[in-house]
Write a protein that holds these residues in place. Sequence first.
Motif, mmCIF file in Angstrom:
data_model
loop_
_atom_site.group_PDB
_atom_site.id
_atom_site.type_symbol
_atom_site.label_atom_id
_atom_site.label_comp_id
_atom_site.label_asym_id
_atom_site.label_seq_id
_atom_site.Cartn_x
_atom_site.Cartn_y
_atom_site.Cartn_z
ATOM 1 N N TYR A 55 77.355 8.205 -4.334
ATOM 2 C CA TYR A 55 77.227 9.606 -4.714
ATOM 3 C C TYR A 55 77.493 9.751 -6.260
ATOM 4 N N MET A 58 82.028 14.000 -6.374
ATOM 5 C CA MET A 58 82.862 14.132 -5.127
ATOM 6 C C MET A 58 82.281 15.180 -4.428
ATOM 7 N N ALA A 59 81.564 16.138 -4.722
ATOM 8 C CA ALA A 59 80.842 17.011 -4.118
ATOM 9 C C ALA A 59 79.888 16.333 -2.960
ATOM 10 N N LEU A 61 79.863 13.432 -1.861
ATOM 11 C CA LEU A 61 80.543 12.614 -0.790
ATOM 12 C C LEU A 61 81.173 13.920 0.204
ATOM 13 N N TYR A 62 81.728 14.811 -0.185
ATOM 14 C CA TYR A 62 82.289 15.927 0.620
ATOM 15 C C TYR A 62 80.878 16.418 1.635
ATOM 16 N N ALA A 63 79.644 16.722 0.858
ATOM 17 C CA ALA A 63 78.622 17.215 1.827
ATOM 18 C C ALA A 63 78.012 16.276 2.686
ATOM 19 N N LEU A 65 79.928 13.911 4.163
ATOM 20 C CA LEU A 65 81.240 13.979 5.349
ATOM 21 C C LEU A 65 81.104 15.387 6.373
ATOM 22 N N VAL A 66 80.586 16.423 5.611
ATOM 23 C CA VAL A 66 80.451 17.731 6.302
ATOM 24 C C VAL A 66 79.289 17.544 7.190
ATOM 25 N N SER A 67 78.096 16.835 6.599
ATOM 26 C CA SER A 67 77.031 16.684 7.268
ATOM 27 C C SER A 67 77.156 15.982 8.601
ATOM 28 N N TYR A 69 79.977 15.149 10.378
ATOM 29 C CA TYR A 69 80.955 16.063 11.272
ATOM 30 C C TYR A 69 80.269 17.116 12.000
#
Length: 246
Positions: A55, A58-59, A61-63, A65-67, A69
Amino acid sequence: MDEFLLEEAPVLRGLFMPLWSVDGSNFFVFFLHGAERGMIGWTNHEEPCFIAPHYRDMAGLYAALVSAYNRNGFELAREYTGDSLIGEREERVFDAHLAAYDPALDAPIREYHGAFLLTLCPLGREQELLPLLRDDGLAVFTSRLLVRRKCHWALPAVTAAVREHAPNSSIAFNLLNAITDLDAPNTGEALVKLARDYPVALSAHYLIEALQRHGFRVERPQNAQQARIRVETEPDGWLVLAWADR
């Protein structure tokens, strides 16, 4: 993580920090220095020093993870897939690791640089990766990238790598698979040339399978220690490969 950093590649300490572990042996890491500072990488226990960037930050990676989830899934989509469009920042990272890669380095350090090179190689610069075909730890990854990108021009280099890695059956087998998967216009000619004078250490079985995959007719009499490959350019129309007491 210190187990492999201390024992195999202490020089890598301080270049990144672990974010968290998925299962105790595979890690997301945050790169701390150079052009890749802020990128997020991934390492696993099977290739602990092949720490490929996944990635941009960090944004990203967070995106991912949210996807995952939201779709009730476990697989995380990557921003850097090895064939992604590369921007100026990624090209700077590629250039930095290309300059740092040296065949004389210890294997873990070569794999560290190789992970960046194979993940962030800009389109059109694949030829700069050819030295990695001589590297035990990177040859197969490199051949797969050349296949994905349909680099037909790389056939001679991959064929030469088969000869070089002949004593390592796993690498040689995967490189022969890459040759047939690449399916360059002169693949048949290259395989026949290899079959006429293949290295003693190379398994004839693997070579015969590659010839068959490419469409050659192969005859293997039961209990015989040789095989015949139909090659029209041979004097009697057949090329014989023996795999015992050559």
